[in-house]
Design a protein around this motif. Structure first.
Motif, PDB file in Angstrom:
ATOM      1  N   SER A  12      45.320  -6.004  25.859  1.00  0.00           N
ATOM      2  CA  SER A  12      44.659  -4.728  26.078  1.00  0.00           C
ATOM      3  C   SER A  12      44.866  -4.251  27.517  1.00  0.00           C
ATOM      4  O   SER A  12      45.130  -3.069  27.756  1.00  0.00           O
ATOM      5  N   ALA A  13      44.752  -5.164  28.460  1.00  0.00           N
ATOM      6  CA  ALA A  13      44.963  -4.816  29.867  1.00  0.00           C
ATOM      7  C   ALA A  13      46.407  -4.392  30.115  1.00  0.00           C
ATOM      8  O   ALA A  13      46.666  -3.444  30.867  1.00  0.00           O
ATOM      9  N   ILE A  14      47.352  -5.069  29.478  1.00  0.00           N
ATOM     10  CA  ILE A  14      48.767  -4.709  29.624  1.00  0.00           C
ATOM     11  C   ILE A  14      49.011  -3.312  29.083  1.00  0.00           C
ATOM     12  O   ILE A  14      49.690  -2.494  29.722  1.00  0.00           O
ATOM     13  N   ASP A  15      48.446  -3.010  27.904  1.00  0.00           N
ATOM     14  CA  ASP A  15      48.607  -1.681  27.319  1.00  0.00           C
ATOM     15  C   ASP A  15      48.003  -0.608  28.220  1.00  0.00           C
ATOM     16  O   ASP A  15      48.606   0.439  28.441  1.00  0.00           O
ATOM     17  N   ALA A  16      46.810  -0.875  28.739  1.00  0.00           N
ATOM     18  CA  ALA A  16      46.148   0.099  29.609  1.00  0.00           C
ATOM     19  C   ALA A  16      46.962   0.334  30.876  1.00  0.00           C
ATOM     20  O   ALA A  16      47.115   1.474  31.334  1.00  0.00           O
ATOM     21  N   ARG A  17      47.493  -0.738  31.428  1.00  0.00           N
ATOM     22  CA  ARG A  17      48.290  -0.603  32.657  1.00  0.00           C
ATOM     23  C   ARG A  17      49.583   0.164  32.385  1.00  0.00           C
ATOM     24  O   ARG A  17      50.013   0.991  33.202  1.00  0.00           O
ATOM     25  N   ALA A  18      50.212  -0.095  31.240  1.00  0.00           N
ATOM     26  CA  ALA A  18      51.443   0.616  30.894  1.00  0.00           C
ATOM     27  C   ALA A  18      51.160   2.104  30.719  1.00  0.00           C
ATOM     28  O   ALA A  18      51.932   2.950  31.201  1.00  0.00           O
ATOM     29  N   LYS A  19      50.053   2.431  30.047  1.00  0.00           N
ATOM     30  CA  LYS A  19      49.698   3.843  29.857  1.00  0.00           C
ATOM     31  C   LYS A  19      49.400   4.504  31.195  1.00  0.00           C
ATOM     32  O   LYS A  19      49.797   5.649  31.423  1.00  0.00           O
ATOM     33  N   ALA A  20      48.696   3.800  32.060  1.00  0.00           N
ATOM     34  CA  ALA A  20      48.394   4.349  33.385  1.00  0.00           C
ATOM     35  C   ALA A  20      49.678   4.557  34.180  1.00  0.00           C
ATOM     36  O   ALA A  20      49.825   5.563  34.882  1.00  0.00           O
ATOM     37  N   GLY A  21      50.607   3.621  34.081  1.00  0.00           N
ATOM     38  CA  GLY A  21      51.890   3.748  34.771  1.00  0.00           C
ATOM     39  C   GLY A  21      52.691   4.924  34.256  1.00  0.00           C
ATOM     40  O   GLY A  21      53.306   5.664  35.042  1.00  0.00           O
ATOM     41  N   ASP A  22      52.668   5.124  32.932  1.00  0.00           N
ATOM     42  CA  ASP A  22      53.374   6.265  32.344  1.00  0.00           C
ATOM     43  C   ASP A  22      52.754   7.576  32.811  1.00  0.00           C
ATOM     44  O   ASP A  22      53.466   8.525  33.148  1.00  0.00           O
ATOM     45  N   ALA A  23      51.429   7.628  32.846  1.00  0.00           N
ATOM     46  CA  ALA A  23      50.739   8.841  33.290  1.00  0.00           C
ATOM     47  C   ALA A  23      51.070   9.120  34.753  1.00  0.00           C
ATOM     48  O   ALA A  23      51.313  10.272  35.137  1.00  0.00           O
ATOM     49  N   LEU A  24      51.089   8.083  35.562  1.00  0.00           N
ATOM     50  CA  LEU A  24      51.427   8.252  36.979  1.00  0.00           C
ATOM     51  C   LEU A  24      52.857   8.755  37.141  1.00  0.00           C
ATOM     52  O   LEU A  24      53.128   9.649  37.952  1.00  0.00           O
ATOM     53  N   ALA A  25      53.773   8.230  36.359  1.00  0.00           N
ATOM     54  CA  ALA A  25      55.169   8.672  36.436  1.00  0.00           C
ATOM     55  C   ALA A  25      55.292  10.148  36.043  1.00  0.00           C
ATOM     56  O   ALA A  25      56.040  10.902  36.688  1.00  0.00           O
TER      57      ALA A  25
END
Length: 72
Positions: free
Chosen positions: A32-45
């Motif tokens: 869950s943490a990995i998914d959240a971090r990936a989504k946050a990274g995509d949003a930041l990009a």
């Protein structure tokens, strides 16, 4: 099932989780943490790309203003 007995290796019991249950829960939290971090990274990009495009437009507009001012 009685409160004092029962199967010692019965998985999923809320009051006495097994090691496997705890490991499964930990893996679920990590995923869950990995998914959240990936989504946050995509949003930041995406935000970075949008900001970069707006800054390029602003610099281009400033170049136009400077060029018109120099020609006057």
């Amino acid at each position: 099932m009685s409160l004092t007995g029962g199967a010692p290796n019965c998985r999923g019991m809320a009051d006495n989780p097994t090691a496997v249950d705890r490991i499964d829960a930990a893996i679920a939290r990590i995923e869950s943490a990995i998914d959240a971090r990936a989504k946050a990274g995509d949003a930041l990009a995406r935000r970075h790309a949008a900001l970069k495009a707006r800054m390029a437009e602003a610099v281009s507009a400033l170049d136009d203003v400077i060029a018109r001012g120099a020609a006057s």
